[in-house]
Design an enzyme around this catalytic site. Structure first.
Site, PDB file in Angstrom:
ATOM      1  N   ASP A 135       0.772  -1.242   0.000  1.00 32.00           N
ATOM      2  CA  ASP A 135       0.000   0.000   0.000  1.00 32.00           C
ATOM      3  C   ASP A 135       0.806   1.296   0.000  1.00 32.00           C
ATOM      4  N   CYS A 189     -14.963  -8.156 -17.365  1.00 29.93           N
ATOM      5  CA  CYS A 189     -16.098  -7.275 -17.032  1.00 29.93           C
ATOM      6  C   CYS A 189     -17.207  -7.380 -18.088  1.00 29.93           C
ATOM      7  N   CYS A 192     -20.997  -5.676 -18.317  1.00 27.95           N
ATOM      8  CA  CYS A 192     -21.469  -5.287 -16.977  1.00 27.95           C
ATOM      9  C   CYS A 192     -21.072  -3.845 -16.677  1.00 27.95           C
ATOM     10  N   CYS A 199     -22.203   3.809  -7.946  1.00 27.38           N
ATOM     11  CA  CYS A 199     -21.441   4.849  -7.242  1.00 27.38           C
ATOM     12  C   CYS A 199     -22.321   6.050  -6.872  1.00 27.38           C
ATOM     13  N   CYS A 215     -14.549  10.432  -4.822  1.00 27.93           N
ATOM     14  CA  CYS A 215     -14.772   9.121  -4.207  1.00 27.93           C
ATOM     15  C   CYS A 215     -14.923   9.253  -2.685  1.00 27.93           C
ATOM     16  N   CYS A 242     -15.716   3.356   1.570  1.00 28.25           N
ATOM     17  CA  CYS A 242     -16.946   3.008   0.858  1.00 28.25           C
ATOM     18  C   CYS A 242     -16.705   1.696   0.140  1.00 28.25           C
TER      19      CYS A 242
HETATM   20  C1  B12 Z   1      -4.350   6.102  -4.005  1.00 27.03           C
HETATM   21  C2  B12 Z   1      -5.182   4.911  -3.576  1.00 27.03           C
HETATM   22  C3  B12 Z   1      -6.545   5.111  -3.366  1.00 27.03           C
HETATM   23  C4  B12 Z   1      -7.245   6.393  -3.765  1.00 27.03           C
HETATM   24  C5  B12 Z   1      -7.414   6.401  -5.304  1.00 27.03           C
HETATM   25  C6  B12 Z   1      -7.959   5.071  -5.841  1.00 27.03           C
HETATM   26  C7  B12 Z   1      -7.559   4.760  -7.256  1.00 27.03           C
HETATM   27  N1  B12 Z   1      -8.422   4.025  -7.920  1.00 27.03           N
HETATM   28  O1  B12 Z   1      -6.494   5.142  -7.716  1.00 27.03           O
HETATM   29  C8  B12 Z   1      -8.564   6.306  -2.950  1.00 27.03           C
HETATM   30  C9  B12 Z   1      -8.386   7.006  -1.609  1.00 27.03           C
HETATM   31  C10 B12 Z   1      -9.813   6.881  -3.630  1.00 27.03           C
HETATM   32  C11 B12 Z   1      -8.660   4.800  -2.721  1.00 27.03           C
HETATM   33  C12 B12 Z   1      -9.854   4.151  -2.466  1.00 27.03           C
HETATM   34  C13 B12 Z   1      -9.962   2.779  -2.281  1.00 27.03           C
HETATM   35  N2  B12 Z   1      -8.952   1.917  -2.138  1.00 27.03           N
HETATM   36 CO1  B12 Z   1      -7.073   2.392  -2.472  1.00 27.03          CO
HETATM   37  N3  B12 Z   1      -5.248   2.640  -2.910  1.00 27.03           N
HETATM   38  C14 B12 Z   1      -4.588   3.645  -3.403  1.00 27.03           C
HETATM   39  C15 B12 Z   1      -3.127   3.260  -3.665  1.00 27.03           C
HETATM   40  C16 B12 Z   1      -2.290   3.787  -2.492  1.00 27.03           C
HETATM   41  C17 B12 Z   1      -2.549   3.737  -4.990  1.00 27.03           C
HETATM   42  C18 B12 Z   1      -3.458   3.489  -6.206  1.00 27.03           C
HETATM   43  C19 B12 Z   1      -2.936   4.158  -7.461  1.00 27.03           C
HETATM   44  O2  B12 Z   1      -1.777   3.993  -7.829  1.00 27.03           O
HETATM   45  N4  B12 Z   1      -3.768   4.964  -8.101  1.00 27.03           N
HETATM   46  C20 B12 Z   1      -3.349   5.699  -9.288  1.00 27.03           C
HETATM   47  C21 B12 Z   1      -4.109   5.268 -10.517  1.00 27.03           C
HETATM   48  C22 B12 Z   1      -3.509   5.936 -11.751  1.00 27.03           C
HETATM   49  O3  B12 Z   1      -3.919   3.919 -10.700  1.00 27.03           O
HETATM   50  P1  B12 Z   1      -5.038   2.883 -10.988  1.00 27.03           P
HETATM   51  O4  B12 Z   1      -6.189   2.938 -10.083  1.00 27.03           O
HETATM   52  O5  B12 Z   1      -4.312   1.618 -11.087  1.00 27.03           O
HETATM   53  O6  B12 Z   1      -5.567   3.417 -12.414  1.00 27.03           O
HETATM   54  C23 B12 Z   1      -5.475   2.650 -13.520  1.00 27.03           C
HETATM   55  C24 B12 Z   1      -6.763   2.613 -14.303  1.00 27.03           C
HETATM   56  O7  B12 Z   1      -7.353   3.865 -14.278  1.00 27.03           O
HETATM   57  C25 B12 Z   1      -6.225   2.173 -15.619  1.00 27.03           C
HETATM   58  N5  B12 Z   1      -6.904   2.671 -16.774  1.00 27.03           N
HETATM   59  C26 B12 Z   1      -7.048   3.924 -17.194  1.00 27.03           C
HETATM   60  N6  B12 Z   1      -7.725   3.938 -18.333  1.00 27.03           N
HETATM   61  C27 B12 Z   1      -8.002   2.661 -18.646  1.00 27.03           C
HETATM   62  C28 B12 Z   1      -8.693   2.132 -19.733  1.00 27.03           C
HETATM   63  C29 B12 Z   1      -8.803   0.737 -19.800  1.00 27.03           C
HETATM   64  C30 B12 Z   1      -9.542   0.191 -20.947  1.00 27.03           C
HETATM   65  C31 B12 Z   1      -8.254  -0.086 -18.798  1.00 27.03           C
HETATM   66  C32 B12 Z   1      -8.385  -1.579 -18.860  1.00 27.03           C
HETATM   67  C33 B12 Z   1      -7.590   0.491 -17.693  1.00 27.03           C
HETATM   68  C34 B12 Z   1      -7.478   1.854 -17.652  1.00 27.03           C
HETATM   69  O8  B12 Z   1      -4.889   2.628 -15.723  1.00 27.03           O
HETATM   70  C35 B12 Z   1      -4.492   3.240 -14.515  1.00 27.03           C
HETATM   71  C36 B12 Z   1      -3.067   2.887 -14.262  1.00 27.03           C
HETATM   72  O9  B12 Z   1      -2.861   1.501 -14.328  1.00 27.03           O
HETATM   73  C37 B12 Z   1      -3.232   1.682  -3.666  1.00 27.03           C
HETATM   74  C38 B12 Z   1      -2.020   0.952  -3.105  1.00 27.03           C
HETATM   75  C39 B12 Z   1      -0.897   0.910  -4.126  1.00 27.03           C
HETATM   76  N7  B12 Z   1       0.285   1.279  -3.702  1.00 27.03           N
HETATM   77  O10 B12 Z   1      -1.125   0.546  -5.273  1.00 27.03           O
HETATM   78  C40 B12 Z   1      -4.482   1.424  -2.779  1.00 27.03           C
HETATM   79  C41 B12 Z   1      -5.407   0.285  -3.201  1.00 27.03           C
HETATM   80  C42 B12 Z   1      -5.635   0.423  -4.683  1.00 27.03           C
HETATM   81  N8  B12 Z   1      -6.654   0.585  -2.519  1.00 27.03           N
HETATM   82  C43 B12 Z   1      -7.317  -0.455  -2.148  1.00 27.03           C
HETATM   83  C44 B12 Z   1      -8.618  -0.435  -1.583  1.00 27.03           C
HETATM   84  C45 B12 Z   1      -9.091  -1.703  -0.902  1.00 27.03           C
HETATM   85  C46 B12 Z   1      -9.418   0.706  -1.685  1.00 27.03           C
HETATM   86  C47 B12 Z   1     -10.916   0.834  -1.359  1.00 27.03           C
HETATM   87  C48 B12 Z   1     -11.751  -0.378  -1.736  1.00 27.03           C
HETATM   88  C49 B12 Z   1     -11.039   1.130   0.174  1.00 27.03           C
HETATM   89  C50 B12 Z   1     -12.451   1.410   0.667  1.00 27.03           C
HETATM   90  N9  B12 Z   1     -13.272   0.385   0.850  1.00 27.03           N
HETATM   91  O11 B12 Z   1     -12.808   2.521   0.923  1.00 27.03           O
HETATM   92  C51 B12 Z   1     -11.297   2.091  -2.181  1.00 27.03           C
HETATM   93  C52 B12 Z   1     -11.797   1.728  -3.594  1.00 27.03           C
HETATM   94  C53 B12 Z   1     -12.158   2.914  -4.440  1.00 27.03           C
HETATM   95  C54 B12 Z   1     -12.034   2.611  -5.933  1.00 27.03           C
HETATM   96  N10 B12 Z   1     -13.135   2.375  -6.626  1.00 27.03           N
HETATM   97  O12 B12 Z   1     -10.904   2.549  -6.459  1.00 27.03           O
HETATM   98  C55 B12 Z   1      -6.568  -1.736  -2.477  1.00 27.03           C
HETATM   99  C56 B12 Z   1      -7.228  -2.377  -3.700  1.00 27.03           C
HETATM  100  C57 B12 Z   1      -7.172  -3.883  -3.687  1.00 27.03           C
HETATM  101  C58 B12 Z   1      -7.748  -4.432  -4.961  1.00 27.03           C
HETATM  102  N11 B12 Z   1      -8.346  -5.605  -4.860  1.00 27.03           N
HETATM  103  O13 B12 Z   1      -7.662  -3.834  -6.008  1.00 27.03           O
HETATM  104  C59 B12 Z   1      -5.096  -1.183  -2.746  1.00 27.03           C
HETATM  105  C60 B12 Z   1      -4.307  -1.938  -3.815  1.00 27.03           C
HETATM  106  C61 B12 Z   1      -4.367  -1.244  -1.383  1.00 27.03           C
HETATM  107  C62 B12 Z   1      -3.878  -2.642  -1.055  1.00 27.03           C
HETATM  108  N12 B12 Z   1      -2.583  -2.809  -0.854  1.00 27.03           N
HETATM  109  O14 B12 Z   1      -4.614  -3.598  -0.993  1.00 27.03           O
HETATM  110  N13 B12 Z   1      -7.440   4.214  -2.854  1.00 27.03           N
HETATM  111  S1  SF4 Z   2     -19.178  -4.687 -11.229  1.00 26.04           S
HETATM  112 FE1  SF4 Z   2     -19.133  -5.433 -13.350  1.00 26.04          FE
HETATM  113  S2  SF4 Z   2     -18.058  -3.803 -14.474  1.00 26.04           S
HETATM  114 FE2  SF4 Z   2     -17.627  -3.479 -12.295  1.00 26.04          FE
HETATM  115  S3  SF4 Z   2     -15.713  -4.547 -11.914  1.00 26.04           S
HETATM  116 FE3  SF4 Z   2     -17.342  -6.019 -11.445  1.00 26.04          FE
HETATM  117  S4  SF4 Z   2     -17.682  -7.131 -13.369  1.00 26.04           S
HETATM  118 FE4  SF4 Z   2     -16.504  -5.306 -13.879  1.00 26.04          FE
HETATM  119  S1  SF4 Z   3     -15.716   3.539  -3.305  1.00 28.34           S
HETATM  120 FE1  SF4 Z   3     -15.670   5.513  -4.388  1.00 28.34          FE
HETATM  121  S2  SF4 Z   3     -15.903   4.925  -6.503  1.00 28.34           S
HETATM  122 FE2  SF4 Z   3     -16.607   3.161  -5.316  1.00 28.34          FE
HETATM  123  S3  SF4 Z   3     -18.826   3.486  -5.065  1.00 28.34           S
HETATM  124 FE3  SF4 Z   3     -17.829   4.389  -3.300  1.00 28.34          FE
HETATM  125  S4  SF4 Z   3     -17.621   6.546  -3.882  1.00 28.34           S
HETATM  126 FE4  SF4 Z   3     -17.956   5.427  -5.775  1.00 28.34          FE
END
Ligand code: B12
Ligand code: SF4
Ligand code: SF4
Length: 349
Positions: A135, A189, A192, A199, A215, A242
């Site tokens: 993390d 996915c 779906c 959200c 979020c 959440c």
């Molecule tokens: C910053 C962070 C957050 C932030 C931002 C979340 C985010 N999605 O980036 C906030 C505070 C909102 C957050 C929330 C949550 N988080 Co968080 N978070 C992190 C952290 C520290 C970094 C994530 C990161 O690098 N984000 C930057 C963005 C750029 O990266 P990304 O999400 O991978 O984005 C990718 C996609 O957008 C994709 N993409 C873009 N365009 C497209 C198009 C296509 C077609 C495709 C396929 C992909 C794609 O490319 C991007 C780069 O790969 C990680 C830990 C870590 N070091 O990785 C934990 C982590 C992601 N979090 C985690 C968790 C559990 C949560 C929550 C569920 C907690 C909760 N219940 O409240 C929520 C979920 C919210 C959500 N829907 O994502 C877990 C997820 C585990 C898992 N199974 O995935 C992690 C991995 C921590 C851990 N070690 O377990 N988190």
């Molecule tokens: S809810 Fe549906 S669209 Fe979202 S991650 Fe799961 S399978 Fe993919």
């Molecule tokens: S964790 Fe964030 S992105 Fe997921 S339903 Fe809740 S507000 Fe929306």
């Protein structure tokens, strides 16, 4: 390349230690991953999480952080819930705490288990070097997990596994050993869009992309000042994180508590806690109650702030008596939230 027996033995050891899933990926840079991180940051979607920007080069690729790294071992640990996390949505006297925060701090549990696995690996390969992460380090755990085949990044951006759904904590080991990469996770996915529709704050500008600033997880955990007015009502009774986009994912029907790590069971008093109790927490009670919990990190003021928004959304007039004294709280964000909540309670039917 490392011999395949070591790789198989490492998988078996990871399972023995309680990881639900384990995969291998190359540590080389991936231009697509780098570009997507760049876009996310360029659009300001990280909000006030400046630490994501400061160590961008290290986060973008394993070798950006540690040039000697050759492979990544990606690991997932299950925290599957016993009950539907959405069950408390309409119980406004209760506070909803996201599943990941209902038990012990996962950072401690995952880190300790990663270190045990690391010790095992070094004992087998004494000339190798490694680093373990969970993390907080500048590591993109989700895309690396996908590259290592433990699942795919779903439209909610979290990792989904065919076998364990989305209830997985991720961790990673970077190593100087050359492991054979696994095939990357395949996106299942399909058409779906359940997470997108679920959200409450419309935090997904597009499928697979999240604007963290919208979020609830970011707003309740990372965001320090007053939460903008437009998000306060959608918070409902969520006071820490959440789960909605995860909870509706159909792949979670494959998640079961039998694979949950033994140390990640929820604390009974955090599964359906009364909001009224939390509204009375001072700093000492807060620290004592949340000792060993990830919630402790946000401190009493931010925690009570969140509880006040939930109280304002509750329509339970009796909570006004607990909210009133908080209007004079020493912390300006708390007192403003209390004033907002009181006004809502007075106006509610
Ligand atoms: C910053 C962070 C957050 C932030 C931002 C979340 C985010 N999605 O980036 C906030 C505070 C909102 C957050 C929330 C949550 N988080 Co968080 N978070 C992190 C952290 C520290 C970094 C994530 C990161 O690098 N984000 C930057 C963005 C750029 O990266 P990304 O999400 O991978 O984005 C990718 C996609 O957008 C994709 N993409 C873009 N365009 C497209 C198009 C296509 C077609 C495709 C396929 C992909 C794609 O490319 C991007 C780069 O790969 C990680 C830990 C870590 N070091 O990785 C934990 C982590 C992601 N979090 C985690 C968790 C559990 C949560 C929550 C569920 C907690 C909760 N219940 O409240 C929520 C979920 C919210 C959500 N829907 O994502 C877990 C997820 C585990 C898992 N199974 O995935 C992690 C991995 C921590 C851990 N070690 O377990 N988190
Ligand atoms: S809810 Fe549906 S669209 Fe979202 S991650 Fe799961 S399978 Fe993919
Ligand atoms: S964790 Fe964030 S992105 Fe997921 S339903 Fe809740 S507000 Fe929306």
């Amino acid at each position: 390349m490392v011999n395949s027996q070591l790789q198989a033995d490492l998988r078996a050891e990871a399972a023995r230690l309680g990881f639900a899933t384990c995969g291998f990926a190359s540590a080389a840079p991936d231009p697509r991953r780098e570009r997507r991180l760049e876009e996310f940051l360029g659009q300001g979607r990280h909000g006030t999480m400046e630490w994501m920007e400061t160590r961008k080069a290290q986060r973008a690729s394993p070798q950006g952080l540690w040039p000697e790294a050759r492979s990544v071992v990606a690991l997932g640990m299950s925290y599957a819930p016993d009950v539907d996390p959405l069950a408390l949505a309409d119980e406004s006297d209760k506070a909803r705490i996201s599943v990941y925060a209902q038990g012990r701090d996962y950072h401690d549990v995952v880190k300790k288990t990663l270190k045990a696995l690391a010790r095992w690996l070094v004992a087998r390969e004494p000339d190798s070097e490694l680093k373990v992460f969970v993390d907080t380090a500048p590591v993109m755990e989700k895309p690396l997990g996908e590259a290592a085949g433990i699942g795919w990044q779903g439209k909610h951006t979290n990792m989904v596994s065919r076998d364990h759904g989305s209830w997985l904590f991720l961790g990673a080991i970077y190593t100087t050993l050359e492991f054979a990469p696994d095939p990357p996770g395949r996106d299942l996915c399909g058409s779906c869009r359940a997470c997108q529709d679920a959200c409450p704050t419309e935090a997904f500008p597009k499928p697979y992309q999240l604007d963290a600033r919208r979020c609830i997880s970011y707003l309740t955990i990372e965001h320090k000042g007053p939460i903008p007015e437009e998000f306060r009502e959608p918070l409902g009774n969520r006071i820490y994180g959440c789960d909605d986009c995860l909870a509706v994912c159909p792949w979670n029907k494959f998640a079961d508590t039998a694979h949950r790590h033994i140390k990640l069971a929820p604390r009974e008093e955090l599964t359906a806690p009364l909001l009224a109790r939390f509204l009375q927490f001072d700093d000492t009670e807060f620290r004592q109650f949340f000792s060993g919990s990830p919630i402790k990190r946000i401190g009493r003021d931010r925690f009570v702030r969140n509880c006040l928004y939930a109280a304002g959304n509750s329509q339970i007039a009796a909570l006004g008596a607990l909210v009133l004294p908080l209007c004079n709280d020493e912390n300006a964000v708390v007192s403003e939230a209390a004033t907002w909540a009181l006004a809502r309670l007075s106006a509610s039917p």
